[in-house]
Write an enzyme that holds these catalytic residues in place. Structure first.
Site, PDB file in Angstrom:
ATOM      1  CE  LYS A  49      44.626  37.555  35.950  1.00 57.68           C
ATOM      2  NZ  LYS A  49      44.330  37.376  37.397  1.00 57.68           N
ATOM      3  NE  ARG A  70      40.764  42.449  36.175  1.00 66.16           N
ATOM      4  CZ  ARG A  70      42.059  42.222  36.212  1.00 66.16           C
ATOM      5  NH1 ARG A  70      42.779  42.194  35.112  1.00 66.16           N
ATOM      6  NH2 ARG A  70      42.638  41.987  37.356  1.00 66.16           N
ATOM      7  NE  ARG A 104      50.701  39.870  43.800  1.00 70.50           N
ATOM      8  CZ  ARG A 104      49.651  39.953  42.999  1.00 70.50           C
ATOM      9  NH1 ARG A 104      49.615  39.276  41.873  1.00 70.50           N
ATOM     10  NH2 ARG A 104      48.650  40.722  43.333  1.00 70.50           N
ATOM     11  NE  ARG A 161      49.527  44.128  42.088  1.00 63.95           N
ATOM     12  CZ  ARG A 161      48.829  43.345  41.275  1.00 63.95           C
ATOM     13  NH1 ARG A 161      49.455  42.488  40.488  1.00 63.95           N
ATOM     14  NH2 ARG A 161      47.525  43.420  41.240  1.00 63.95           N
ATOM     15  NE  ARG A 172      43.420  42.879  43.165  1.00 56.71           N
ATOM     16  CZ  ARG A 172      44.609  42.365  43.468  1.00 56.71           C
ATOM     17  NH1 ARG A 172      45.149  42.599  44.656  1.00 56.71           N
ATOM     18  NH2 ARG A 172      45.257  41.648  42.597  1.00 56.71           N
TER      19      ARG A 172
HETATM   20  P1  AP5 Z   1      50.240  36.065  40.141  1.00 55.00           P
HETATM   21  O1  AP5 Z   1      50.876  35.334  39.003  1.00 55.00           O
HETATM   22  O2  AP5 Z   1      50.776  37.391  40.511  1.00 55.00           O
HETATM   23  O3  AP5 Z   1      48.653  36.095  39.952  1.00 55.00           O
HETATM   24  P2  AP5 Z   1      47.775  36.966  38.967  1.00 55.00           P
HETATM   25  O4  AP5 Z   1      46.664  36.072  38.524  1.00 55.00           O
HETATM   26  O5  AP5 Z   1      48.592  37.636  37.937  1.00 55.00           O
HETATM   27  O6  AP5 Z   1      47.216  37.999  40.044  1.00 55.00           O
HETATM   28  P3  AP5 Z   1      47.040  39.578  39.946  1.00 55.00           P
HETATM   29  O7  AP5 Z   1      46.805  40.062  41.357  1.00 55.00           O
HETATM   30  O8  AP5 Z   1      48.147  40.200  39.194  1.00 55.00           O
HETATM   31  O9  AP5 Z   1      45.726  39.653  39.177  1.00 55.00           O
HETATM   32  P4  AP5 Z   1      44.747  40.792  39.132  1.00 55.00           P
HETATM   33  O10 AP5 Z   1      43.890  40.268  38.076  1.00 55.00           O
HETATM   34  O11 AP5 Z   1      44.050  41.127  40.390  1.00 55.00           O
HETATM   35  O12 AP5 Z   1      45.677  42.060  38.972  1.00 55.00           O
HETATM   36  P5  AP5 Z   1      46.154  42.896  37.706  1.00 55.00           P
HETATM   37  O13 AP5 Z   1      47.541  43.309  37.913  1.00 55.00           O
HETATM   38  O14 AP5 Z   1      45.776  42.171  36.466  1.00 55.00           O
HETATM   39  O15 AP5 Z   1      50.305  35.070  41.412  1.00 55.00           O
HETATM   40  C1  AP5 Z   1      49.910  35.523  42.708  1.00 55.00           C
HETATM   41  C2  AP5 Z   1      50.936  35.060  43.751  1.00 55.00           C
HETATM   42  O16 AP5 Z   1      50.875  33.650  43.866  1.00 55.00           O
HETATM   43  C3  AP5 Z   1      52.399  35.390  43.376  1.00 55.00           C
HETATM   44  O17 AP5 Z   1      53.110  35.683  44.541  1.00 55.00           O
HETATM   45  C4  AP5 Z   1      52.904  34.084  42.744  1.00 55.00           C
HETATM   46  O18 AP5 Z   1      54.309  33.939  42.891  1.00 55.00           O
HETATM   47  C5  AP5 Z   1      52.123  33.043  43.510  1.00 55.00           C
HETATM   48  N1  AP5 Z   1      51.792  31.873  42.715  1.00 55.00           N
HETATM   49  C6  AP5 Z   1      51.426  31.831  41.391  1.00 55.00           C
HETATM   50  N2  AP5 Z   1      51.166  30.568  40.999  1.00 55.00           N
HETATM   51  C7  AP5 Z   1      51.364  29.799  42.105  1.00 55.00           C
HETATM   52  C8  AP5 Z   1      51.246  28.389  42.368  1.00 55.00           C
HETATM   53  N3  AP5 Z   1      50.887  27.531  41.393  1.00 55.00           N
HETATM   54  N4  AP5 Z   1      51.503  27.951  43.617  1.00 55.00           N
HETATM   55  C9  AP5 Z   1      51.864  28.814  44.600  1.00 55.00           C
HETATM   56  N5  AP5 Z   1      52.006  30.140  44.420  1.00 55.00           N
HETATM   57  C10 AP5 Z   1      51.748  30.625  43.200  1.00 55.00           C
HETATM   58  O19 AP5 Z   1      45.213  44.151  37.833  1.00 55.00           O
HETATM   59  C11 AP5 Z   1      45.353  45.066  38.903  1.00 55.00           C
HETATM   60  C12 AP5 Z   1      44.288  46.130  38.816  1.00 55.00           C
HETATM   61  O20 AP5 Z   1      44.394  46.839  37.559  1.00 55.00           O
HETATM   62  C13 AP5 Z   1      42.847  45.614  38.842  1.00 55.00           C
HETATM   63  O21 AP5 Z   1      42.374  45.418  40.153  1.00 55.00           O
HETATM   64  C14 AP5 Z   1      42.123  46.755  38.109  1.00 55.00           C
HETATM   65  O22 AP5 Z   1      41.927  47.860  38.959  1.00 55.00           O
HETATM   66  C15 AP5 Z   1      43.120  47.142  37.016  1.00 55.00           C
HETATM   67  N6  AP5 Z   1      42.918  46.393  35.764  1.00 55.00           N
HETATM   68  C16 AP5 Z   1      43.793  45.523  35.177  1.00 55.00           C
HETATM   69  N7  AP5 Z   1      43.276  45.015  34.048  1.00 55.00           N
HETATM   70  C17 AP5 Z   1      42.044  45.570  33.917  1.00 55.00           C
HETATM   71  C18 AP5 Z   1      41.009  45.421  32.949  1.00 55.00           C
HETATM   72  N8  AP5 Z   1      41.127  44.596  31.897  1.00 55.00           N
HETATM   73  N9  AP5 Z   1      39.879  46.145  33.126  1.00 55.00           N
HETATM   74  C19 AP5 Z   1      39.726  46.998  34.166  1.00 55.00           C
HETATM   75  N10 AP5 Z   1      40.673  47.156  35.121  1.00 55.00           N
HETATM   76  C20 AP5 Z   1      41.818  46.456  34.993  1.00 55.00           C
HETATM   77 MG    MG Z   2      49.100  39.624  37.495  1.00 53.92          MG
END
Ligand code: AP5
Ligand code: MG
Length: 216
Positions: free
Chosen positions: A13, A88, A123, A156, A167
């Site tokens: 994402k 989410r 990552r 992270r 997660r």
């Molecule tokens: P990346 O682009 O980083 O993936 P992502 O989907 O953004 O993953 P996140 O871990 O950031 O998602 P998340 O939903 O768990 O965390 P968030 O920060 O939102 O890609 C992942 C890796 O793969 C990278 O190294 C990238 O380079 C690689 N990659 C990407 N595409 C690729 C491809 N096509 N091929 C190969 N490699 C690839 O949330 C963190 C925490 O915050 C949550 O756990 C929660 O506690 C809290 N939080 C955030 N939002 C909310 C909400 N709305 N409600 C409640 N809690 C929330």
């Molecule tokens: Mg992300």
């Protein structure tokens, strides 16, 4: 154009949001990045969020909804935005509706859990601007340095394999039902997220009807 990116942790994402921003000139609103910045700055919301994030759990709806509501009021959101990591839960999706926000496209990036476990170990993110990299699949130009702002890249805390498993479980239980929610509204597009980053970007821009952005 108001866009939501749906998908499991690690589905890509953040990576795709950064690309769409560049092509479509609308801001990326990543609740994960907003929460991590709040934690780093020690704000009240950041303190409330910390234990949940580090345990791989969702931050309570009320805290996140308030953050998004405030962010969407800012001027740069007037011509559209990309929500990365919000909503989410179904209550978050309902809250967005109650804010009067119309969603044009929901892009669901599908990647199997096994692939996600492998991706997370490589990552790296910028400790300052939050930009996302992968040591093998999406490396920075200079090792461990952010292309965008020159700061150091970090791992992270919630990318530990055990936390990633938690997660993923939270995603399947609480976030996946949103696919049905947006399918019923006729705005859901499913994208195969296992191919190379550029291929996924192409499909995403196609789904948004913005493929001309790639040429221009
Ligand atoms: P990346 O682009 O980083 O993936 P992502 O989907 O953004 O993953 P996140 O871990 O950031 O998602 P998340 O939903 O768990 O965390 P968030 O920060 O939102 O890609 C992942 C890796 O793969 C990278 O190294 C990238 O380079 C690689 N990659 C990407 N595409 C690729 C491809 N096509 N091929 C190969 N490699 C690839 O949330 C963190 C925490 O915050 C949550 O756990 C929660 O506690 C809290 N939080 C955030 N939002 C909310 C909400 N709305 N409600 C409640 N809690 C929330
Ligand atoms: Mg992300």
């Amino acid at each position: 154009m108001n866009i939501i990116l749906l998908g499991a942790p690690g589905a890509g994402k953040g990576t795709q949001a950064e690309k769409i921003c560049e092509y479509c000139h609308i801001p990326q609103i990543s609740t994960g990045n907003i929460i991590r910045a709040a934690m780093k700055n020690g704000t009240d919301a950041g303190k409330k969020a910390q234990e949940f994030v580090n345990a791989g759990k969702l931050v309570p709806d009320a805290v996140v909804i308030e953050m998004v509501n405030e962010r969407l009021k800012q001027d740069d959101c007037k011509n559209g935005f990309i929500l990365d990591g919000f909503p989410r839960t179904v209550p978050q999706a309902q809250a967005l509706k109650e804010m009067g926000v119309e969603i044009d496209h929901v892009i669901d990036i599908e990647v199997p859990d096994e692939t996600i476990m492998q991706r997370m170990t490589g990552r790296r993110v910028c400790g300052d601007c939050g930009a996302t990299y992968h040591m093998v699949y999406n490396p920075p130009k200079v090792e461990n340095v952010c292309d965008k702002c020159g700061h150091e890249l970090i791992i992270r805390k919630d990318d530990h394999p055990d936390t990633v498993k938690d997660r993923l479980q939270v995603y399947h239980e609480q976030t996946e039902p949103l696919k049905g929610f947006y399918e019923n509204l006729g705005v859901l597009y499913v994208i195969e997220g296992t191919r190379a980053v550029e291929e996924v970007t192409k499909d995403t821009l196609n789904a948004l009807g913005a493929q001309s952005a790639l040429e221009g």
